[in-house]
Write an enzyme that holds these catalytic residues in place. Structure first.
Site, short mmCIF file in Angstrom:
data_model
loop_
_atom_site.label_atom_id
_atom_site.label_comp_id
_atom_site.label_asym_id
_atom_site.label_seq_id
_atom_site.Cartn_x
_atom_site.Cartn_y
_atom_site.Cartn_z
N SER A 145 0.83 -1.19 0.00
CA SER A 145 0.00 0.00 0.00
C SER A 145 0.88 1.26 0.00
O SER A 145 1.76 1.38 -0.84
CB SER A 145 -0.95 -0.05 1.21
OG SER A 145 -1.89 0.97 1.17
N ARG A 214 -11.84 7.46 9.23
CA ARG A 214 -11.64 6.02 9.26
C ARG A 214 -12.73 5.29 8.47
O ARG A 214 -12.46 4.35 7.73
CB ARG A 214 -11.63 5.52 10.71
CG ARG A 214 -11.39 4.02 10.86
CD ARG A 214 -10.06 3.62 10.27
NE ARG A 214 -9.73 2.22 10.53
CZ ARG A 214 -8.69 1.60 10.00
NH1 ARG A 214 -7.87 2.23 9.19
NH2 ARG A 214 -8.45 0.33 10.28
N ASP A 313 -9.52 -3.81 -6.23
CA ASP A 313 -8.95 -2.68 -5.49
C ASP A 313 -9.33 -1.37 -6.18
O ASP A 313 -8.93 -1.13 -7.32
CB ASP A 313 -7.42 -2.84 -5.44
CG ASP A 313 -6.74 -1.87 -4.47
OD1 ASP A 313 -7.36 -0.85 -4.12
OD2 ASP A 313 -5.59 -2.15 -4.08
N HIS A 346 -8.71 -3.62 -1.61
CA HIS A 346 -7.37 -3.19 -1.23
C HIS A 346 -6.84 -3.94 -0.01
O HIS A 346 -5.64 -4.18 0.11
CB HIS A 346 -7.35 -1.68 -0.97
CG HIS A 346 -5.99 -1.16 -0.64
ND1 HIS A 346 -4.94 -1.23 -1.54
CD2 HIS A 346 -5.49 -0.62 0.49
CE1 HIS A 346 -3.86 -0.72 -0.96
NE2 HIS A 346 -4.17 -0.34 0.26
N ASP A 347 -7.70 -4.29 0.90
CA ASP A 347 -7.29 -4.98 2.14
C ASP A 347 -6.96 -6.45 1.93
O ASP A 347 -6.62 -7.15 2.89
CB ASP A 347 -8.40 -4.88 3.20
CG ASP A 347 -8.13 -3.77 4.20
OD1 ASP A 347 -7.09 -3.10 4.07
OD2 ASP A 347 -8.95 -3.58 5.11
#
Length: 367
Positions: A145, A214, A313, A346-347
């Protein structure tokens, strides 16, 4: 639980790319495995925006790390063979010098007097730490990342400092969508009255701003496919809802994001978040290639690389990883490009351990 952190004191003054300097600054790091006598088996991992250097459990700190299933004896990063190092980014509040640190010149926290931070500064600080361990060349440099961008900076600024490279879910520059999201995250923090131009305190903390930042992040770290599969349109049970609150939470997905935000809120310094977020937007490989990304990548010379991306992603789209792979290949590296279809977006590198283990472990077994 022991503190597994070690610290490297940076050169003083430590000069920053965009001006300004730090005195008496340090970066935190952790290690796993044993450094070989000729110091040629070191792997350096550079992290995303929020993780600490605690990537996996070790003797000093047995708590699971953020990449726990990847690092250890017989795992993808095999500590029987490699000496694995994870450095906490300069500017992060997880042990390294950051906006929340005390400025030795004033005896007060830097807050917004901390110099403008770039990912080149993150890379230079990590490089100093590695050199401080007596390591001239890394067997492999790994970046995930934001850390993947820091890793590109590391190789651009320090030619020959890494023999091979693993690029995980990253990009040679931020695209407008990623910049837009991070801009909104920073705005949410700055608009919280408790942020107070960076002068918040424990009892006046920008909780709302950090919470929204967040939540925005978590939404972009996963894919729409994952949100649909996990939550669909499931509503909260009546006892989980506050009917006295107008426009209160009704759906499970809202409650899930709230839980994530609560867990994160006091775990990260807001000013440090702002500095690292902006550094991610600023980074651009094209600066090293007269405005051209491919030309910038052409000045990175390594033997081999593994570039991994995920089709779902949206923050660091797969085509950006394809660009990195093509650029490194054009520069003479032997490149393995792996496109995964993990639904986690993405995670995925934190969740889809099976596929990432296979790709990374398989690559490292051949270097």
């Amino acid at each position: 639980m022991g503190d597994a952190r070690q610290y490297h004191l940076l050169s003083s003054p430590f000069r920053m790319k965009r001006g300004g300097e730090l005195h008496g600054a340090r970066v935190a790091y952790e290690t796993w495995g044993t450094l070989s006598p000729n110091r040629d088996n070191a792997i350096l991992i550079l992290t995303g925006l929020s993780p600490s250097a605690h990537a996996a459990a070790n003797e000093q700190d047995p708590t699971p790390g953020w990449w726990n299933e990847m690092i250890g004896s017989g795992k993808a990063f095999d500590t029987d063979r490699f000496h694995v190092i994870c450095v906490n980014s300069l500017g992060s509040d997880k042990g390294s010098t950051c906006a929340a640190s005390i400025d030795p010149a004033t005896g007060e926290p830097y807050r917004l007097t901390f110099p403008a931070l770039s990912l080149e500064d993150v890379a230079n600080a990590a490089h100093e730490a590695v050199r401080g361990m007596g390591i001239e060349q890394l067997a492999c440099l790994v970046g995930c990342s934001m850390g993947g961008m820091s890793a590109l900076a590391y190789m651009l600024l320090h030619p020959g400092a890494a023999r091979t490279h693993i690029s995980v879910d990253t990009a040679p520059q931020a695209q407008p969508f990623a910049i837009a999201i991070r801009s909104l995250q920073r705005e949410a923090i700055r608009l919280d009255p408790h942020w107070n131009e960076g002068r918040y305190s424990d009892d006046q903390w920008p909780e709302h701003g950090m919470s929204i930042a967040r939540k925005l992040g978590v939404i972009t770290y996963r894919s729409a496919m994952e949100w649909n599969g996990r939550f669909a349109r499931i509503r909260l049970d009546p006892e989980q809802r506050d009917d006295n609150e107008p426009f209160g939470f009704e759906f499970q997905v809202e409650s899930y994001l709230e839980g994530h935000a609560r867990r994160f809120n006091r775990q990260f310094d807001p000013n440090s978040y702002l500095y690292l977020s902006r550094a991610s937007d600023w980074f651009d490989v094209a600066e090293y290639g007269q405005g051209d990304v491919m030309r910038g990548l052409a000045s990175i010379h390594i033997e081999r690389a593994l570039v991994i991306g995920v089709s779902t992603d949206i923050l660091f789209p797969l085509e950006q990883q394809e660009t990195i792979a093509k650029g490194l290949e054009a520069a003479g590296a032997q490149v393995d490009f792996v496109a995964l279809d993990s639904p986690q977006g993405h995670d995925a590198f934190l969740v889809d351990i099976e596929n990432y283990s296979r790709a990374i472990g398989g690559f490292l077994a051949t270097i």
